[in-house]
Design an enzyme around this catalytic site. Structure first.
Site, PDB file in Angstrom:
ATOM      1  N   VAL A 200       0.691  -1.114   0.072  1.00  0.00           N
ATOM      2  CA  VAL A 200      -0.039  -0.010  -0.006  1.00  0.00           C
ATOM      3  C   VAL A 200       0.848   1.066  -0.046  1.00  0.00           C
ATOM      4  O   VAL A 200       1.768   1.261   0.714  1.00  0.00           O
ATOM      5  CB  VAL A 200      -0.811  -0.082   1.426  1.00  0.00           C
ATOM      6  CG1 VAL A 200      -1.570   1.340   1.191  1.00  0.00           C
ATOM      7  CG2 VAL A 200      -1.670  -1.160   1.342  1.00  0.00           C
ATOM      8  N   LYS A 201       0.421   2.111  -0.811  1.00  0.00           N
ATOM      9  CA  LYS A 201       1.239   3.513  -0.737  1.00  0.00           C
ATOM     10  C   LYS A 201       0.265   4.363  -0.124  1.00  0.00           C
ATOM     11  O   LYS A 201      -0.878   4.562  -0.529  1.00  0.00           O
ATOM     12  CB  LYS A 201       1.562   3.889  -2.395  1.00  0.00           C
ATOM     13  CG  LYS A 201       1.795   5.486  -2.497  1.00  0.00           C
ATOM     14  CD  LYS A 201       2.269   5.723  -3.737  1.00  0.00           C
ATOM     15  CE  LYS A 201       2.666   7.192  -4.084  1.00  0.00           C
ATOM     16  NZ  LYS A 201       3.080   7.346  -5.303  1.00  0.00           N
TER      17      LYS A 201
END
Ligand code: 5RP
Length: 291
Positions: A200-201
């Site tokens: 996840v960013k």
């Protein structure tokens, strides 16, 4: 039977085969191809990554610092661990001799002139494979107008990625009128991970970022966000790593810096070599002086 004895010795039956674990959080049960691609993006020695984000053109066009990616970004490639870009830029500008892993922007639709959450999947997984991608990235607009569609875009992409061993990076896209705090990011990151993204960013927040990383069962890479003074951006990267991020995926704070080359080197040293923000900033200044 001396010959049989010798052959028996070669099997080393007294030594059990190693059952290697995998260095990335939440990734130990993935398939080999998926792990192999993740191990190209994240350095197995540090468990971390410095991704250089230059995908902005997919909705912003030629934004400041990305007017000529051939001139401003290609020279930075040796200094990053992976590039996050669009397939258009990859095919048109990035030399095919480049051995850096490429993570490809896989969503798109609206430009900055329209409602940004109105995205669709904008690349076939088959094309990502054709381009030898190490992963794909997609926006998820939790709380946005087209929340359900963007979540569904991601789950479709995850299904395609699982079919072919391509990891998906889910990006928490925060609308301009939404509160960007730990409570929101915990919600968004957790939904993205629960629905299958391999990493996840997300953005850094100064209060409670460690609860965002702790509640997310897969690795988090920190997005850079708007351009900050270099020392502040280095401090933010340092804090994110200290508080559990597995790396960064930074764009504007690198390519809009006064010295992108010195900045990416300093970020790299903070992420992989545990430099403090002060040491990182000193390194940034001394690299500028030397060049
Ligand atoms: C938006 C994105 C961007 O396209 C980009 O990657 C952001 O990079 P930065 O904020 O560091 O300039 O993912 O959410």
């Amino acid at each position: 039977m001396p010959e049989a004895d010798k052959e028996g010795a070669r099997f080393q039956a007294d030594r059990p085969q190693a059952a290697p674990s995998f260095f990335l959080k939440g990734s130990q049960q993935l398939d080999w191809g998926m792990k192999n691609r993740l191990a190209r993006v994240f350095n197995p020695a540090s468990g971390r990554t410095v991704m250089l984000a230059v995908d902005h053109g997919y909705f912003q066009g030629p934004t400041t610092g990305l007017e000529r990616i051939d001139l401003s970004i290609v020279p930075l490639l040796p200094a990053c661990d992976a590039l996050f870009c669009t397939r258009g830029i990859l095919r048109a500008v990035i030399p095919a001799e480049c051995s850096k892993p490429m993570v490809l922007r896989a969503s798109g639709g609206p430009s900055i002139l329209k409602e940004l959450s109105d995205e669709q999947i904008a690349m076939d997984m088959e094309d990502a494979i054709r381009l030898n991608a190490a992963g794909v990235g997609i926006q998820v607009f939790i709380g946005g107008e087209f929340e359900t569609r963007s979540v569904h875009n991601m789950t479709k992409l995850v299904d395609a990625g699982l079919r072919y061993g391509i990891p998906v990076m889910g990006v928490t896209a925060v609308g301009t009128n939404m509160v960007r705090d730990a409570q929101y990011l915990r919600l968004a990151c957790r939904i993205i991970a629960e629905l299958g993204a391999q990493y996840v960013k997300t953005y850094y927040v100064s209060e409670g970022f460690e609860t965002v990383t702790a509640a997310c069962p897969v690795p988090i890479v920190m997005a850079g966000g708007k351009k900050l003074p270099e020392r502040d951006a280095l401090t933010m990267a340092y804090n994110a790593i200290q508080q559990g991020a597995a790396g960064v995926d930074m764009g504007r704070n690198i390519f809009q810096s006064d010295s992108p080359m010195a900045m990416i080197a300093a970020v790299h040293a903070i992420v992989h070599k545990k430099l403090t923000p002060t040491e990182g900033f000193e390194m940034y200044k001394s690299l500028i002086q030397r060049s």
